[in-house]
Design a protein around this motif. Structure first.
Motif, mmCIF file in Angstrom:
data_model
loop_
_atom_site.group_PDB
_atom_site.id
_atom_site.type_symbol
_atom_site.label_atom_id
_atom_site.label_comp_id
_atom_site.label_asym_id
_atom_site.label_seq_id
_atom_site.Cartn_x
_atom_site.Cartn_y
_atom_site.Cartn_z
ATOM 1 N N TYR A 177 6.266 -3.446 -5.160
ATOM 2 C CA TYR A 177 4.962 -3.067 -5.702
ATOM 3 C C TYR A 177 4.026 -2.668 -4.566
ATOM 4 O O TYR A 177 4.260 -3.008 -3.404
ATOM 5 C CB TYR A 177 4.350 -4.225 -6.502
ATOM 6 C CG TYR A 177 4.219 -5.530 -5.732
ATOM 7 C CD1 TYR A 177 5.276 -6.449 -5.708
ATOM 8 C CD2 TYR A 177 3.054 -5.853 -5.024
ATOM 9 C CE1 TYR A 177 5.171 -7.642 -5.006
ATOM 10 C CE2 TYR A 177 2.937 -7.058 -4.326
ATOM 11 C CZ TYR A 177 3.994 -7.947 -4.312
ATOM 12 O OH TYR A 177 3.892 -9.120 -3.606
ATOM 13 N N LYS A 178 2.999 -1.940 -4.916
ATOM 14 C CA LYS A 178 2.019 -1.513 -3.907
ATOM 15 C C LYS A 178 0.727 -1.158 -4.633
ATOM 16 O O LYS A 178 0.748 -0.392 -5.594
ATOM 17 C CB LYS A 178 2.581 -0.305 -3.152
ATOM 18 C CG LYS A 178 1.674 0.232 -2.075
ATOM 19 C CD LYS A 178 2.396 1.265 -1.205
ATOM 20 C CE LYS A 178 1.457 1.759 -0.110
ATOM 21 N NZ LYS A 178 2.123 2.650 0.839
ATOM 22 N N PRO A 179 -0.406 -1.696 -4.215
ATOM 23 C CA PRO A 179 -1.629 -1.503 -5.000
ATOM 24 C C PRO A 179 -2.187 -0.082 -4.983
ATOM 25 O O PRO A 179 -2.771 0.364 -5.962
ATOM 26 C CB PRO A 179 -2.623 -2.486 -4.374
ATOM 27 C CG PRO A 179 -2.091 -2.791 -3.022
ATOM 28 C CD PRO A 179 -0.607 -2.613 -3.091
ATOM 29 N N VAL A 210 8.761 -8.246 -2.034
ATOM 30 C CA VAL A 210 7.407 -8.399 -1.499
ATOM 31 C C VAL A 210 7.315 -7.680 -0.161
ATOM 32 O O VAL A 210 7.972 -8.071 0.805
ATOM 33 C CB VAL A 210 7.067 -9.888 -1.300
ATOM 34 C CG1 VAL A 210 5.694 -10.060 -0.648
ATOM 35 C CG2 VAL A 210 7.126 -10.648 -2.630
ATOM 36 N N ASP A 211 6.530 -6.611 -0.111
ATOM 37 C CA ASP A 211 6.226 -5.967 1.172
ATOM 38 C C ASP A 211 4.895 -6.561 1.613
ATOM 39 O O ASP A 211 3.884 -6.442 0.908
ATOM 40 C CB ASP A 211 6.129 -4.447 0.973
ATOM 41 C CG ASP A 211 5.893 -3.693 2.278
ATOM 42 O OD1 ASP A 211 5.013 -4.121 3.052
ATOM 43 O OD2 ASP A 211 6.548 -2.669 2.510
ATOM 44 N N THR A 212 4.906 -7.220 2.773
ATOM 45 C CA THR A 212 3.707 -7.972 3.161
ATOM 46 C C THR A 212 2.470 -7.076 3.302
ATOM 47 O O THR A 212 1.352 -7.553 3.129
ATOM 48 C CB THR A 212 3.947 -8.759 4.467
ATOM 49 O OG1 THR A 212 4.579 -7.892 5.415
ATOM 50 C CG2 THR A 212 4.834 -9.964 4.211
ATOM 51 N N GLY A 213 2.680 -5.789 3.557
ATOM 52 C CA GLY A 213 1.531 -4.883 3.713
ATOM 53 C C GLY A 213 0.963 -4.377 2.396
ATOM 54 O O GLY A 213 -0.046 -3.682 2.392
ATOM 55 N N HIS A 214 1.608 -4.742 1.277
ATOM 56 C CA HIS A 214 1.211 -4.172 -0.009
ATOM 57 C C HIS A 214 0.343 -5.122 -0.833
ATOM 58 O O HIS A 214 0.643 -5.413 -1.986
ATOM 59 C CB HIS A 214 2.448 -3.773 -0.817
ATOM 60 C CG HIS A 214 3.222 -2.641 -0.205
ATOM 61 N ND1 HIS A 214 4.259 -2.018 -0.836
ATOM 62 C CD2 HIS A 214 3.085 -2.010 0.989
ATOM 63 C CE1 HIS A 214 4.750 -1.051 -0.066
ATOM 64 N NE2 HIS A 214 4.051 -1.043 1.055
ATOM 65 N N HIS A 215 -0.695 -5.608 -0.221
ATOM 66 C CA HIS A 215 -1.621 -6.508 -0.929
ATOM 67 C C HIS A 215 -3.042 -6.160 -0.557
ATOM 68 O O HIS A 215 -3.293 -5.590 0.502
ATOM 69 C CB HIS A 215 -1.337 -7.971 -0.552
ATOM 70 C CG HIS A 215 0.062 -8.394 -0.878
ATOM 71 N ND1 HIS A 215 1.091 -8.282 0.027
ATOM 72 C CD2 HIS A 215 0.601 -8.893 -2.013
ATOM 73 C CE1 HIS A 215 2.218 -8.693 -0.552
ATOM 74 N NE2 HIS A 215 1.941 -9.060 -1.787
ATOM 75 N N ALA A 245 -4.762 -1.966 5.621
ATOM 76 C CA ALA A 245 -4.050 -1.623 4.382
ATOM 77 C C ALA A 245 -2.556 -1.701 4.675
ATOM 78 O O ALA A 245 -2.104 -2.677 5.238
ATOM 79 C CB ALA A 245 -4.479 -0.256 3.876
ATOM 80 N N ASP A 246 -1.790 -0.665 4.297
ATOM 81 C CA ASP A 246 -0.346 -0.699 4.547
ATOM 82 C C ASP A 246 -0.093 -0.112 5.931
ATOM 83 O O ASP A 246 0.485 0.956 6.070
ATOM 84 C CB ASP A 246 0.359 0.119 3.446
ATOM 85 C CG ASP A 246 1.869 -0.027 3.511
ATOM 86 O OD1 ASP A 246 2.344 -1.023 4.079
ATOM 87 O OD2 ASP A 246 2.564 0.869 3.007
ATOM 88 N N ASP A 247 -0.506 -0.855 6.960
ATOM 89 C CA ASP A 247 -0.532 -0.302 8.316
ATOM 90 C C ASP A 247 0.848 -0.241 8.991
ATOM 91 O O ASP A 247 0.999 0.419 10.012
ATOM 92 C CB ASP A 247 -1.481 -1.126 9.203
ATOM 93 C CG ASP A 247 -2.863 -1.288 8.583
ATOM 94 O OD1 ASP A 247 -3.192 -0.546 7.651
ATOM 95 O OD2 ASP A 247 -3.615 -2.181 9.033
HETATM 96 MN MN MN Z 1 4.669 0.335 2.652
#
Ligand code: MN
Ligand code: RM4
Ligand code: MN
Length: 388
Positions: A177-179, A210-215, A245-247
């Motif tokens: 997922y990704k916001p 869970v992609d840690t950057g996607h929150h 963000a998704d750095d």
């Molecule tokens: Mn990403």
């Protein structure tokens, strides 16, 4: 802690070795991988010196541009470079047809095209012996009122369910997922609740990634991890760090305590249940300024350190303190583990496995970087770096 290190493995992303950049452009690196073979070769180096990265995640469009027809050649590359193919990532975001989405596109022809690509990715995974099909979608919209959010949800669900039926019994589907980004108004799989719902409706071997950057900033990621573990719905991670963000920055570079807290939830679950959590740890980073192989070795070392620290937590003591609500002591129990310097123990572990105590130094001494820089510089200098 040595036991924990014996079981710890983390997957490398093939795309982490190629020239990547920001949406403003790319800075071309002379040593960057320009072919799939070079990506395998570079990933093989990281595994050779760290010993904990036996698998490489593949992006179908970038690594197997001819689809299933490339599977045999990729399999040979894996063997040649001492690796195995890891998660298979379909690419339903780059082709022009996906301008308005893939599985959630209002046009049934585009939905079918996306589904076909996912089905052929499943076939690739079968041929390469890889278990996880890892799905990330860029689907969404940029402006209010421009798309029917409920219809798109149904189309996405339908597509995932259909794709799921093609998996072999031992294969898994991971739903990421990704916001936001690239869509800036709504994303069709925006958070873990939506990913959970899609995964549950697809089938029992579909899990959340869970992609840690996607929150969003300030979100409690370890709580999401704890919930997914408790629901048996956590399939894997894409690790990276971020400030805004998704750095896609180096894991643990901004907030190492965050990664430690995630590992703690996993170790605590394992201690309580007496079973290993079946989770795929993967790196999803793109280094546009740091040297790519060095950045990856640095990442893997950091991952091992943070995992080893989490393995030091005294679960019995912590459980006792938690049940008595001894808040200060419970928190200190966690922080004591985090504060411990585990690097000497990791060096010892590496040597006991016949690995170099200092993987970065071993890589630098090997002469590999100089060799590939010579070999690839000219090809890389011809690469296109502009954004527009
Ligand atoms: Mn990403
Ligand atoms: C996305 C997401 C996916 C990755 C692509 C390239 O933001 O993190 O996992 O495959 O980027
Ligand atoms: Mn990701």
């Amino acid at each position: 802690m040595q036991d924990a290190l014996n079981v710890f493995q983390i997957e490398l992303p093939s795309w982490g070795f190629a020239n990547t950049g920001t949406r403003f452009g790319k800075f071309i690196q002379p040593a960057a991988a320009t072919t799939t073979e070079e990506k395998f070769s570079d990933a093989g180096q990281v595994h050779r010196w760290t010993g904990v990265c036996p698998t490489i995640a593949l992006h179908v469009l970038w690594d197997l541009p001819n689809g299933v027809a490339d599977a045999a050649a990729v399999q040979q590359l894996a063997v040649k470079h001492g690796l195995r193919a890891g998660s298979i990532n379909p690419n339903t975001f780059q082709d022009q047809v996906y301008k308005y989405g893939s599985l959630a596109n209002p046009d049934p022809k585009v939905r079918r095209e996306a589904l076909d690509h996912i089905l052929s990715s499943i076939e690739i995974a079968k041929r390469l012996g890889s278990r996880d099909l890892s799905l990330w979608f860029a689907d969404g919209s940029n402006y209010p009122g421009t798309q029917n959010i409920r219809r798109r949800r149904q189309w996405m669900q339908e597509g995932l369910k259909t794709a799921y039926t093609s998996l072999a019994p031992q294969q898994r589907m991971l739903v990421e997922y990704k916001p936001f980004e690239p869509a800036f108004y709504h994303t069709d799989i925006a958070d873990w609740g939506m990913a959970l719902e899609y995964a549950r409706s697809a089938g029992s071997n579909a899990k959340v990634l869970v992609d840690t950057g996607h929150h969003y900033q300030g979100q409690n990621i370890e709580q999401i991890v704890a919930w997914l573990l408790d629901l048996n719905m956590l399939g894997g991670f894409h690790f990276n760090d971020r400030r805004y963000a998704d750095d896609d920055l180096t894991m643990g570079s901004i907030d190492p305590y965050q990664v430690f807290r995630i590992f703690h939830e996993i170790r605590s679950f394992e201690w309580e249940t007496g079973k290993r959590a079946d989770i795929a740890y993967m790196i999803d980073q793109s280094h546009n300024l740091k040297g790519k192989i060095e950045a990856m070795i640095q990442t893997v070392s950091t991952a091992m350190e943070l995992y080893a620290k989490a393995a030091l937590i005294d679960h019995e003591t912590l459980a006792r303190l938690q049940s008595k609500c001894e808040l200060v002591d419970a928190e200190t129990c966690l922080k004591d583990a985090f504060s411990t310097d585990v690097r000497p123990a990791i060096r010892e572990w590496a040597q006991s496995k016949g690995l170099p105590a200092d993987p970065m130094d071993a890589f630098r001494q090997s002469g590999y970087l100089e060799r590939i820089t010579n070999e690839r510089a000219q090809r890389n200098s011809a690469a296109v770096s502009s954004y527009a």
